[in-house]
Design a protein around this motif. Structure first.
Motif, PDB file in Angstrom:
ATOM      1  N   LYS A 131      10.029   3.698  25.330  1.00  9.23           N
ATOM      2  CA  LYS A 131       9.921   2.763  26.454  1.00  9.23           C
ATOM      3  C   LYS A 131      10.960   1.657  26.303  1.00  9.23           C
ATOM      4  O   LYS A 131      11.588   1.529  25.247  1.00  9.23           O
ATOM      5  CB  LYS A 131       8.521   2.163  26.513  1.00  9.23           C
ATOM      6  CG  LYS A 131       7.405   3.191  26.724  1.00  9.23           C
ATOM      7  CD  LYS A 131       6.047   2.522  26.720  1.00  9.23           C
ATOM      8  CE  LYS A 131       4.932   3.558  26.895  1.00  9.23           C
ATOM      9  NZ  LYS A 131       3.582   2.938  26.831  1.00  9.23           N
ATOM     10  N   VAL A 132      11.126   0.869  27.343  1.00 14.64           N
ATOM     11  CA  VAL A 132      12.058  -0.250  27.288  1.00 14.64           C
ATOM     12  C   VAL A 132      11.529  -1.263  26.268  1.00 14.64           C
ATOM     13  O   VAL A 132      10.399  -1.746  26.381  1.00 14.64           O
ATOM     14  CB  VAL A 132      12.221  -0.910  28.660  1.00 14.64           C
ATOM     15  CG1 VAL A 132      13.219  -2.064  28.581  1.00 14.64           C
ATOM     16  CG2 VAL A 132      12.677   0.113  29.688  1.00 14.64           C
ATOM     17  N   GLY A 183      26.544  -0.503  35.578  1.00 16.68           N
ATOM     18  CA  GLY A 183      25.113  -0.285  35.348  1.00 16.68           C
ATOM     19  C   GLY A 183      24.373  -1.456  34.757  1.00 16.68           C
ATOM     20  O   GLY A 183      23.144  -1.376  34.567  1.00 16.68           O
ATOM     21  N   GLU A 184      25.094  -2.545  34.394  1.00 21.67           N
ATOM     22  CA  GLU A 184      24.499  -3.710  33.750  1.00 21.67           C
ATOM     23  C   GLU A 184      23.923  -3.320  32.379  1.00 21.67           C
ATOM     24  O   GLU A 184      24.628  -2.700  31.586  1.00 21.67           O
ATOM     25  CB  GLU A 184      23.459  -4.358  34.676  1.00 21.67           C
ATOM     26  CG  GLU A 184      24.039  -4.777  36.020  1.00 21.67           C
ATOM     27  CD  GLU A 184      23.009  -5.283  37.005  1.00 21.67           C
ATOM     28  OE1 GLU A 184      21.812  -4.962  36.836  1.00 21.67           O
ATOM     29  OE2 GLU A 184      23.396  -5.988  37.954  1.00 21.67           O
ATOM     30  N   LEU A 185      22.661  -3.655  32.082  1.00 22.37           N
ATOM     31  CA  LEU A 185      22.011  -3.289  30.817  1.00 22.37           C
ATOM     32  C   LEU A 185      21.052  -2.134  31.073  1.00 22.37           C
ATOM     33  O   LEU A 185      20.062  -2.297  31.791  1.00 22.37           O
ATOM     34  CB  LEU A 185      21.238  -4.465  30.214  1.00 22.37           C
ATOM     35  CG  LEU A 185      22.039  -5.432  29.316  1.00 22.37           C
ATOM     36  CD1 LEU A 185      22.909  -6.331  30.170  1.00 22.37           C
ATOM     37  CD2 LEU A 185      21.107  -6.235  28.443  1.00 22.37           C
ATOM     38  N   SER A 186      21.333  -0.986  30.484  1.00 20.45           N
ATOM     39  CA  SER A 186      20.535   0.215  30.753  1.00 20.45           C
ATOM     40  C   SER A 186      19.818   0.655  29.477  1.00 20.45           C
ATOM     41  O   SER A 186      20.467   1.042  28.495  1.00 20.45           O
ATOM     42  CB  SER A 186      21.432   1.347  31.266  1.00 20.45           C
ATOM     43  OG  SER A 186      22.148   0.926  32.411  1.00 20.45           O
ATOM     44  N   LEU A 191      17.002  -9.459  27.117  1.00 22.03           N
ATOM     45  CA  LEU A 191      18.422  -9.578  27.458  1.00 22.03           C
ATOM     46  C   LEU A 191      18.681  -9.181  28.909  1.00 22.03           C
ATOM     47  O   LEU A 191      19.569  -9.752  29.565  1.00 22.03           O
ATOM     48  CB  LEU A 191      19.253  -8.730  26.501  1.00 22.03           C
ATOM     49  CG  LEU A 191      19.266  -9.232  25.047  1.00 22.03           C
ATOM     50  CD1 LEU A 191      19.923  -8.224  24.133  1.00 22.03           C
ATOM     51  CD2 LEU A 191      19.968 -10.585  24.950  1.00 22.03           C
ATOM     52  N   GLN A 192      17.935  -8.232  29.431  1.00 23.42           N
ATOM     53  CA  GLN A 192      18.061  -7.893  30.860  1.00 23.42           C
ATOM     54  C   GLN A 192      17.746  -9.114  31.720  1.00 23.42           C
ATOM     55  O   GLN A 192      18.466  -9.416  32.677  1.00 23.42           O
ATOM     56  CB  GLN A 192      17.122  -6.743  31.219  1.00 23.42           C
ATOM     57  CG  GLN A 192      17.618  -5.363  30.850  1.00 23.42           C
ATOM     58  CD  GLN A 192      16.675  -4.276  31.320  1.00 23.42           C
ATOM     59  OE1 GLN A 192      15.444  -4.454  31.311  1.00 23.42           O
ATOM     60  NE2 GLN A 192      17.222  -3.143  31.734  1.00 23.42           N
ATOM     61  N   ASP A 213      18.995   4.149  35.597  1.00 33.05           N
ATOM     62  CA  ASP A 213      17.588   3.741  35.688  1.00 33.05           C
ATOM     63  C   ASP A 213      17.338   2.634  34.669  1.00 33.05           C
ATOM     64  O   ASP A 213      17.056   2.887  33.496  1.00 33.05           O
ATOM     65  CB  ASP A 213      16.676   4.943  35.414  1.00 33.05           C
ATOM     66  CG  ASP A 213      15.200   4.594  35.542  1.00 33.05           C
ATOM     67  OD1 ASP A 213      14.879   3.406  35.766  1.00 33.05           O
ATOM     68  OD2 ASP A 213      14.368   5.511  35.395  1.00 33.05           O
ATOM     69  N   ASN A 214      17.446   1.400  35.116  1.00 31.42           N
ATOM     70  CA  ASN A 214      17.304   0.260  34.212  1.00 31.42           C
ATOM     71  C   ASN A 214      15.855  -0.174  34.016  1.00 31.42           C
ATOM     72  O   ASN A 214      15.592  -1.140  33.304  1.00 31.42           O
ATOM     73  CB  ASN A 214      18.143  -0.911  34.725  1.00 31.42           C
ATOM     74  CG  ASN A 214      19.633  -0.656  34.584  1.00 31.42           C
ATOM     75  OD1 ASN A 214      20.035   0.309  33.944  1.00 31.42           O
ATOM     76  ND2 ASN A 214      20.448  -1.501  35.188  1.00 31.42           N
ATOM     77  N   HIS A 215      14.948   0.538  34.655  1.00 29.19           N
ATOM     78  CA  HIS A 215      13.517   0.244  34.483  1.00 29.19           C
ATOM     79  C   HIS A 215      12.854   1.268  33.569  1.00 29.19           C
ATOM     80  O   HIS A 215      12.164   0.904  32.607  1.00 29.19           O
ATOM     81  CB  HIS A 215      12.819   0.203  35.840  1.00 29.19           C
ATOM     82  CG  HIS A 215      13.381  -0.831  36.762  1.00 29.19           C
ATOM     83  ND1 HIS A 215      13.144  -2.179  36.602  1.00 29.19           N
ATOM     84  CD2 HIS A 215      14.194  -0.710  37.851  1.00 29.19           C
ATOM     85  CE1 HIS A 215      13.783  -2.854  37.549  1.00 29.19           C
ATOM     86  NE2 HIS A 215      14.423  -1.987  38.323  1.00 29.19           N
ATOM     87  N   GLY A 216      13.078   2.539  33.842  1.00 29.77           N
ATOM     88  CA  GLY A 216      12.457   3.584  33.031  1.00 29.77           C
ATOM     89  C   GLY A 216      13.294   4.029  31.850  1.00 29.77           C
ATOM     90  O   GLY A 216      12.777   4.593  30.881  1.00 29.77           O
ATOM     91  N   GLY A 217      14.613   3.780  31.919  1.00 29.05           N
ATOM     92  CA  GLY A 217      15.490   4.156  30.827  1.00 29.05           C
ATOM     93  C   GLY A 217      16.246   5.451  31.084  1.00 29.05           C
ATOM     94  O   GLY A 217      15.924   6.219  31.993  1.00 29.05           O
ATOM     95  N   ILE A 218      17.275   5.676  30.270  1.00 29.02           N
ATOM     96  CA  ILE A 218      18.157   6.837  30.437  1.00 29.02           C
ATOM     97  C   ILE A 218      18.190   7.677  29.154  1.00 29.02           C
ATOM     98  O   ILE A 218      17.775   7.227  28.088  1.00 29.02           O
ATOM     99  CB  ILE A 218      19.585   6.410  30.811  1.00 29.02           C
ATOM    100  CG1 ILE A 218      20.221   5.577  29.682  1.00 29.02           C
ATOM    101  CG2 ILE A 218      19.581   5.642  32.126  1.00 29.02           C
ATOM    102  CD1 ILE A 218      21.689   5.244  29.910  1.00 29.02           C
ATOM    103  N   VAL A 219      18.714   8.900  29.297  1.00 25.34           N
ATOM    104  CA  VAL A 219      18.860   9.831  28.176  1.00 25.34           C
ATOM    105  C   VAL A 219      20.347  10.026  27.890  1.00 25.34           C
ATOM    106  O   VAL A 219      21.153  10.160  28.814  1.00 25.34           O
ATOM    107  CB  VAL A 219      18.198  11.182  28.513  1.00 25.34           C
ATOM    108  CG1 VAL A 219      18.477  12.205  27.413  1.00 25.34           C
ATOM    109  CG2 VAL A 219      16.701  11.003  28.720  1.00 25.34           C
TER     110      VAL A 219
END
Length: 555
Positions: free
Chosen positions: A526-527, A509-512, A534-535, A386-392
């Motif tokens: 948040k992002v 995953g590119e930039l996560s 950089l994304q 999830d490159n918009h909301g972010g990961i854990v």
């Protein structure tokens, strides 16, 4: 007299087709016909049989009359069951043979057919008729009536369940009488029965399969190699399969359904998904002895292709691979795989190069005398995080390999170190797991490199224990271009816990963005602005660079 509804059974010889005919003959609503096309087949082909003259004298040998008067002629029962051997479907028979009635296909593993076949007649590819059986299946599918397929092994292992399922597919009621019959011949037997039906005449039902198979005659090995793939094509359409090690699980759904019908490069050929396999003697099976790269395709261009190929060849050299395909050969295999699949955007490639097939099982590379095996697996695959909301993320107890043991700069397929950490992240319901080095400093995650921001400075761990990723290097260049301060050093876990921003990098995953680590919120959860900058820079770079795929015409 009535016009019966015809049920067509199509099979190869020695496939329990006669036992199945006997089963249907026990019903009170069915009349059976034993190979009505046999006479026409013998007359048209001229093949020799011990009973040829008797068949020609007693059976109708005009194929058109057989179809019209015997198969579809009037009868006394509601249904008529016609047992057919696939090779008897001759060219030029009336189209009604296939377009009318209900059809199903009975298959049996050639491993079980061939040892008994030669008791009456020498086996051959033509005599087996598996090619004809595949053609029958294909023709019926093209007519919009894909036939049910049942396996003789299932019929022996669980006759009632298999017959109930078949009756359901044929839309006829199951009758328990189908499970038993009296020993001896039946009036409907063909004149060839004395040569072929001895075991059926001695039976009173479907016999249980033997626990252990017969020793396979090596004289039929070539024929087995020719016929087994065709059996497997048909077996893939059997609803219920049982075997010694069969999975009790239902077929899973795919993350991207379009990948169900992809084509992959294996060795020196392109194969459908379910046929794309390497040898059990391949080094990747014997010991995970292989190197690999992940590639992404953006709008007709392969991003960072040359850099990935450089690392592939470096890894192969570090592992002392021999007879490695050339750079041009690998590039061509990639192009051909993408083009034949029509894959030009939002694609991920798993590019693998194994040490190759061995002459016998064992660890030693001295057994590898066939050259390397190249695998190009291209899939429709958007970024996996999830490159918009972010990961854990969570931190794994599994430590990253030290160069003292296995250098992570060799991009090898033996990923157990990473997999153990990934199991921990799965158990922790996290996207991935941070892996520490032997001294407790952060190395990378199980699948990606990792960055953090603190007070405007971008930091990433030294690549001592981790793979110096190509996406990592690209992002480091972008950090400098964006006039940000970049620092590469040892970083402790607590520094990541207290960072202003964190993200991971990788081709898949590119930039996560990372919004939580070990229960601690990263920054404001948040992002962050540096991550977003950089994304965007990375996205623009993927749009502006890459190796163009031949034949790509654009949107």
């Amino acid at each position: 007299m009535v016009e019966p509804e015809v049920i067509h059974s199509w099979s190869a010889p020695r496939s329990l087709s006669t036992s199945l005919m006997y089963s249907f003959a026990q019903r009170d609503d069915i009349e059976v016909v034993d190979e009505p096309l046999y006479g026409a087949f013998l007359k048209a082909t001229g093949v020799d049989r011990p009973y040829r003259d008797e068949v020609l004298s007693k059976m109708e040998c005009n194929g058109h009359k057989v179809v019209k008067d015997i198969i579809y002629g009037p009868g006394s029962k509601k249904y008529r069951y016609c047992k057919h051997i696939s090779k008897q479907r001759l060219f030029g028979l009336p189209s009604e043979l296939m377009s009318k009635g209900k059809h199903f296909i009975l298959i049996r593993n050639p491993l079980n057919i061939l040892p008994s076949f030669e008791k009456v007649h020498p086996p051959s590819f033509l005599e087996l008729g598996l090619g004809d059986l595949v053609s029958i299946y294909s023709d019926l599918c093209q007519m919009g009536t894909p036939p049910p397929v049942i396996d003789a092994d299932e019929l022996q292992s669980d006759p009632e369940t298999t017959l109930r399922g078949l009756c359901e597919d044929l839309k006829i009621p199951f009758q328990a009488s189908m499970l038993k019959w009296e020993a001896g011949p039946i009036p409907e037997d063909g004149v060839w029965a004395p040569w072929w039906y001895k075991s059926v005449h001695e039976s009173t039902g479907f016999s249980s399969p033997k626990k252990y198979p017969r020793t396979f005659p090596l004289s039929h090995y070539d024929l087995l190699e020719q016929s087994l793939p065709l059996y497997n094509v048909l077996r893939s359409h059997v609803k219920h399969k049982s075997s010694l090690l069969s999975s009790p699980l239902s077929p899973p759904s795919l993350p991207v359904p379009e990948n169900a019908k992809l084509l992959a490069w294996v060795g020196d050929e392109i194969l459908p998904r379910e046929m794309a396999k390497v040898s059990v003697f391949d080094s990747v099976v014997q010991g995970g002895d292989s190197v690999w790269e992940g590639l992404r395709i953006y709008k007709g261009k392969i991003f960072k292709l040359e850099e990935h190929l450089d690392r592939l060849f470096d890894s192969a050299k570090a592992l002392a691979f021999e007879n490695v395909p050339s750079r041009e050969e690998i590039t061509e295999a990639i192009f051909r795989t993408l083009i034949i699949n029509g894959m030009f955007d939002n694609i991920h490639i798993r590019l693998s190069l194994t040490r190759g097939k061995k002459v016998t099982s064992g660890m030693s590379p001295a057994f590898n005398r066939y050259g390397c095996t190249l695998v190009v697996l291209a899939e429709w695959k958007p970024p996996v995080y999830d490159n918009h909301g972010g990961i854990v993320l969570v931190t794994a107890t599994t430590r990253r390999n030290s160069p003292n043991n296995l250098d992570s700069k060799i991009h090898h397929n033996n990923l157990l170190n990473n997999i153990l950490a990934k199991i921990e992240s799965n158990n922790g319901i996290a996207a991935d797991a941070i892996m520490l080095d032997k001294d407790g400093y952060v190395s990378e995650t199980n699948a990606t490199n990792i960055f953090m921001v603190k007070k405007g400075r971008v930091l990433t761990p030294h690549a001592d224990y981790c793979l110096p990723g190509i996406t990592r290097a690209t992002v480091m260049e972008l950090v400098v271009k964006e006039n940000l301060i970049l620092e590469e050093r040892r970083i402790s876990l607590s520094e990541f816990h207290t960072a202003d921003e964190v993200w991971t990098t990788g081709t898949m995953g590119e930039l996560s963005p990372v919004v939580k680590i070990d229960g601690r919120v990263s920054g404001d959860g948040k992002v962050g602005p540096v991550t977003r900058t950089l994304q965007n820079a990375y996205k623009k770079l993927t749009e502006d660079s890459g190796v163009l795929i031949p034949t790509y015409q654009g949107a």
